[in-house]
Design a protein around this motif. Sequence first.
Motif, short mmCIF file in Angstrom:
data_model
loop_
_atom_site.label_atom_id
_atom_site.label_comp_id
_atom_site.label_asym_id
_atom_site.label_seq_id
_atom_site.Cartn_x
_atom_site.Cartn_y
_atom_site.Cartn_z
N LEU A 130 0.39 2.43 -5.19
CA LEU A 130 1.49 1.47 -5.09
C LEU A 130 2.78 2.22 -5.39
CD1 LEU A 130 2.47 -1.54 -4.86
CD2 LEU A 130 2.21 -1.65 -7.36
N ASN A 132 7.18 2.25 -5.51
CA ASN A 132 8.41 1.48 -5.59
C ASN A 132 9.44 2.19 -4.73
OD1 ASN A 132 11.07 0.55 -6.47
ND2 ASN A 132 9.99 -0.48 -8.13
N ARG A 136 11.45 -2.19 -3.56
CA ARG A 136 10.37 -2.83 -2.80
C ARG A 136 9.03 -2.24 -3.24
NH1 ARG A 136 11.79 -1.55 3.25
NH2 ARG A 136 10.00 -2.92 3.66
N LYS A 137 8.04 -3.09 -3.42
CA LYS A 137 6.71 -2.62 -3.78
C LYS A 137 5.92 -2.40 -2.50
CE LYS A 137 6.42 -4.68 -8.37
NZ LYS A 137 5.67 -5.60 -9.28
N GLN A 139 2.44 -1.19 -1.05
CA GLN A 139 1.03 -0.93 -1.34
C GLN A 139 0.40 -0.17 -0.18
OE1 GLN A 139 -1.11 -1.67 -4.12
NE2 GLN A 139 -2.30 -0.21 -2.88
N THR A 161 4.57 -5.63 -0.14
CA THR A 161 3.72 -6.66 -0.75
C THR A 161 4.34 -8.04 -0.69
OG1 THR A 161 4.64 -6.21 -2.95
CG2 THR A 161 2.64 -5.01 -2.32
#
Length: 214
Positions: A130, A132, A136-137, A139, A161
Amino acid sequence: MKKYLFVTLALLTVSFMNAQGSEKAKALLDEVYEKVSGYDNISVDFRFELRNTEADINSETRGKVTLQGDKYLGDLFGTKQLYDGSKVYTIIPDNEEVTIEDKSDDENTFTPTKMLTFYKEGHTYSWNILQNVQGRKIQYVKLVPIDSNTEIKHILMGIDTVTKHIYKIIETGKNGTMTTITVNSFKTDQPLSKTLFTFDEGKYQDDGYYIIKN
């Protein structure tokens, strides 16, 4: 005896975690597919990178593609490609040349629409890192082809995500080549011209283009 029991339990735990990761990865990819399938059209601007250290390949360019159903209009490396639902038109302005072909049913032929569906068959899945990215995350899900004869080693798909949109696709080949597509802009349900996916052969002939029909 206790040692063997511990090893067995450890193996079972790892297997269970891998199965859970596979299910989570597949579920996330299905969410992405369901989300994008609900749009009337999609317009994507992206960065395309090709890297192979041993072959001294290092190239980068910008591209864009608009999709509506199975139809698409793409622009990459100065070449435009249009699919109107029946035929594929490859337009090369530098050569003043247009190639017209029937749609290929070859599974190995990549089209923009396959970017959203290729994962559905022929891969194993696993949950990856994951990241950053500017708040924004993202995945990542790892896909490994089941077919051992393929030239692809594995694919990483980075998914936002929150929006459930694809942010990045990283394909690593067995020959060391790494192809990366990074989405810079992802727009949906835009007003499109009714003739956007229509090829005007007469226009190109008037402009002096050589038309090749296969």
